[in-house]
Design a protein around this motif. Structure first.
Motif, mmCIF file in Angstrom:
data_model
loop_
_atom_site.group_PDB
_atom_site.id
_atom_site.type_symbol
_atom_site.label_atom_id
_atom_site.label_comp_id
_atom_site.label_asym_id
_atom_site.label_seq_id
_atom_site.Cartn_x
_atom_site.Cartn_y
_atom_site.Cartn_z
ATOM 1 N N ARG A 152 49.373 15.436 43.702
ATOM 2 C CA ARG A 152 50.202 16.471 43.080
ATOM 3 C C ARG A 152 49.459 17.805 43.044
ATOM 4 O O ARG A 152 48.258 17.849 42.809
ATOM 5 N N ALA A 153 50.211 18.858 43.270
ATOM 6 C CA ALA A 153 49.635 20.206 43.245
ATOM 7 C C ALA A 153 49.310 20.619 41.818
ATOM 8 O O ALA A 153 49.938 20.156 40.862
ATOM 9 N N ARG A 154 48.319 21.492 41.700
ATOM 10 C CA ARG A 154 47.907 22.045 40.406
ATOM 11 C C ARG A 154 47.839 23.566 40.530
ATOM 12 O O ARG A 154 47.713 24.097 41.645
ATOM 13 N N VAL A 155 47.867 24.239 39.416
ATOM 14 C CA VAL A 155 47.780 25.703 39.432
ATOM 15 C C VAL A 155 46.478 26.151 40.077
ATOM 16 O O VAL A 155 46.467 27.137 40.838
ATOM 17 N N ASP A 156 45.386 25.443 39.824
ATOM 18 C CA ASP A 156 44.116 25.801 40.460
ATOM 19 C C ASP A 156 44.236 25.813 41.980
ATOM 20 O O ASP A 156 43.544 26.576 42.656
ATOM 21 N N ASP A 157 45.099 24.950 42.513
ATOM 22 C CA ASP A 157 45.301 24.919 43.966
ATOM 23 C C ASP A 157 45.886 26.232 44.470
ATOM 24 O O ASP A 157 45.558 26.664 45.581
ATOM 25 N N VAL A 158 46.762 26.852 43.698
ATOM 26 C CA VAL A 158 47.340 28.140 44.113
ATOM 27 C C VAL A 158 46.214 29.146 44.313
ATOM 28 O O VAL A 158 46.149 29.825 45.344
ATOM 29 N N HIS A 159 45.318 29.228 43.336
ATOM 30 C CA HIS A 159 44.202 30.169 43.427
ATOM 31 C C HIS A 159 43.301 29.840 44.621
ATOM 32 O O HIS A 159 42.932 30.724 45.396
ATOM 33 N N GLU A 160 42.972 28.561 44.779
ATOM 34 C CA GLU A 160 42.092 28.140 45.870
ATOM 35 C C GLU A 160 42.721 28.420 47.234
ATOM 36 O O GLU A 160 42.075 28.966 48.132
ATOM 37 N N LEU A 161 43.976 28.049 47.387
ATOM 38 C CA LEU A 161 44.656 28.223 48.668
ATOM 39 C C LEU A 161 44.865 29.698 49.003
ATOM 40 O O LEU A 161 44.622 30.127 50.135
ATOM 41 N N ALA A 162 45.333 30.468 48.029
ATOM 42 C CA ALA A 162 45.608 31.891 48.284
ATOM 43 C C ALA A 162 44.316 32.645 48.590
ATOM 44 O O ALA A 162 44.258 33.422 49.550
ATOM 45 N N SER A 163 43.272 32.401 47.814
ATOM 46 C CA SER A 163 42.014 33.120 48.042
ATOM 47 C C SER A 163 41.316 32.637 49.309
ATOM 48 O O SER A 163 40.482 33.351 49.859
ATOM 49 N N GLY A 164 41.670 31.451 49.790
ATOM 50 C CA GLY A 164 41.071 30.909 50.991
ATOM 51 C C GLY A 164 41.670 31.416 52.294
ATOM 52 O O GLY A 164 41.128 31.157 53.372
ATOM 53 N N MET A 165 42.769 32.125 52.210
ATOM 54 C CA MET A 165 43.361 32.697 53.424
ATOM 55 C C MET A 165 42.520 33.907 53.846
ATOM 56 O O MET A 165 41.874 34.540 53.012
ATOM 57 N N PRO A 166 42.539 34.253 55.131
ATOM 58 C CA PRO A 166 41.705 35.368 55.604
ATOM 59 C C PRO A 166 42.151 36.728 55.067
ATOM 60 O O PRO A 166 43.338 36.956 54.841
ATOM 61 N N HIS A 167 41.173 37.606 54.901
ATOM 62 C CA HIS A 167 41.417 39.015 54.555
ATOM 63 C C HIS A 167 42.137 39.186 53.215
ATOM 64 O O HIS A 167 42.890 40.147 53.034
ATOM 65 N N VAL A 168 41.909 38.271 52.290
ATOM 66 C CA VAL A 168 42.604 38.322 51.004
ATOM 67 C C VAL A 168 41.772 39.064 49.967
ATOM 68 O O VAL A 168 40.563 38.897 49.885
ATOM 69 N N THR A 169 42.459 39.889 49.214
ATOM 70 C CA THR A 169 41.866 40.508 48.037
ATOM 71 C C THR A 169 42.697 40.092 46.835
ATOM 72 O O THR A 169 43.879 39.764 46.967
ATOM 73 N N VAL A 170 42.060 40.106 45.683
ATOM 74 C CA VAL A 170 42.757 39.781 44.439
ATOM 75 C C VAL A 170 42.679 41.019 43.561
ATOM 76 O O VAL A 170 41.598 41.552 43.315
ATOM 77 N N VAL A 171 43.834 41.481 43.148
ATOM 78 C CA VAL A 171 43.898 42.555 42.167
ATOM 79 C C VAL A 171 44.514 41.948 40.914
ATOM 80 O O VAL A 171 45.049 40.839 40.952
ATOM 81 N N HIS A 172 44.423 42.668 39.833
ATOM 82 C CA HIS A 172 44.967 42.142 38.585
ATOM 83 C C HIS A 172 45.985 43.120 38.020
ATOM 84 O O HIS A 172 45.747 44.326 38.005
ATOM 85 N N GLY A 173 47.122 42.559 37.610
ATOM 86 C CA GLY A 173 48.172 43.358 37.009
ATOM 87 C C GLY A 173 47.757 43.876 35.640
ATOM 88 O O GLY A 173 46.671 43.575 35.148
ATOM 89 N N SER A 174 48.632 44.623 35.014
ATOM 90 C CA SER A 174 48.316 45.251 33.730
ATOM 91 C C SER A 174 48.001 44.231 32.643
ATOM 92 O O SER A 174 47.297 44.538 31.683
ATOM 93 N N SER A 175 48.481 43.013 32.793
ATOM 94 C CA SER A 175 48.191 41.963 31.815
ATOM 95 C C SER A 175 47.064 41.048 32.277
ATOM 96 O O SER A 175 46.840 39.986 31.698
ATOM 97 N N GLY A 176 46.390 41.432 33.353
ATOM 98 C CA GLY A 176 45.292 40.631 33.876
ATOM 99 C C GLY A 176 45.737 39.515 34.806
ATOM 100 O O GLY A 176 44.925 38.720 35.247
ATOM 101 N N ASN A 177 47.027 39.473 35.110
ATOM 102 C CA ASN A 177 47.546 38.424 35.987
ATOM 103 C C ASN A 177 47.086 38.645 37.426
ATOM 104 O O ASN A 177 47.133 39.747 37.934
ATOM 105 N N PRO A 178 46.623 37.573 38.114
ATOM 106 C CA PRO A 178 46.149 37.721 39.486
ATOM 107 C C PRO A 178 47.278 37.970 40.479
ATOM 108 O O PRO A 178 48.354 37.377 40.384
ATOM 109 N N VAL A 179 46.991 38.873 41.409
ATOM 110 C CA VAL A 179 47.912 39.208 42.496
ATOM 111 C C VAL A 179 47.105 39.081 43.792
ATOM 112 O O VAL A 179 46.133 39.803 43.989
#
Length: 138
Positions: free
Chosen positions: A6-33
């Motif tokens: 089963r998928a977990r929220v941590d997987d979203v972070h791992e998978l998204a950040s693992g794609m090439p040329h990815v940056t993470v910015v944070h919204g006004s509430s600190g939410n990851p984008v």
């Protein structure tokens, strides 16, 4: 073939950040984008009035947004009763689907990986998309 765990929220972070040329910015509430080339492909949304519990009216605080390639891809995901994806009127005409983190376990990790990869592909430049697809047999 056995279904992945089963998928977990941590997987979203791992998978998204693992794609090439990815940056993470944070919204006004600190939410990851998660972005590729300055274009968002997955983000954790702050509670908004359009996504709320139909019984209590309480805004969902756990909505994750995933870009999709096309309107037909969006419709296929949100109209398939076997998936936890949904949309709201706020996202009419927007190439994305929504998923509550509390329902992410309804997906296998492999299914989630495909959704994240497709989101990245929908937002990456043609050169980056073509390179990734060539490397991954796409």
């Amino acid at each position: 073939m056995a279904r992945s765990r089963r998928a977990r929220v941590d997987d979203v972070h791992e998978l998204a950040s693992g794609m090439p040329h990815v940056t993470v910015v944070h919204g006004s509430s600190g939410n990851p984008v998660y972005q590729v080339g300055g274009r968002s492909f997955v983000f954790f949304r702050t509670p908004r009035p359009d996504a709320k519990d139909p019984e209590t009216g309480e805004r969902y605080a756990d909505v994750i947004v995933f870009w999709v390639e096309s309107e037909s891809d969006k419709i296929a995901l949100v109209q398939d009763d076997s998936t936890p994806f949904f949309t709201t009127a706020h996202f009419d005409g927007h190439p994305s689907v929504l998923l509550r983190a509390s329902r992410i376990g309804e997906l296998g990790r492999d299914e989630l990986a495909e959704i994240v990869q497709d989101a990245w592909l929908a937002q990456a430049s043609k050169r980056r998309r073509d390179t990734w697809l060539a490397e991954h047999g796409g």
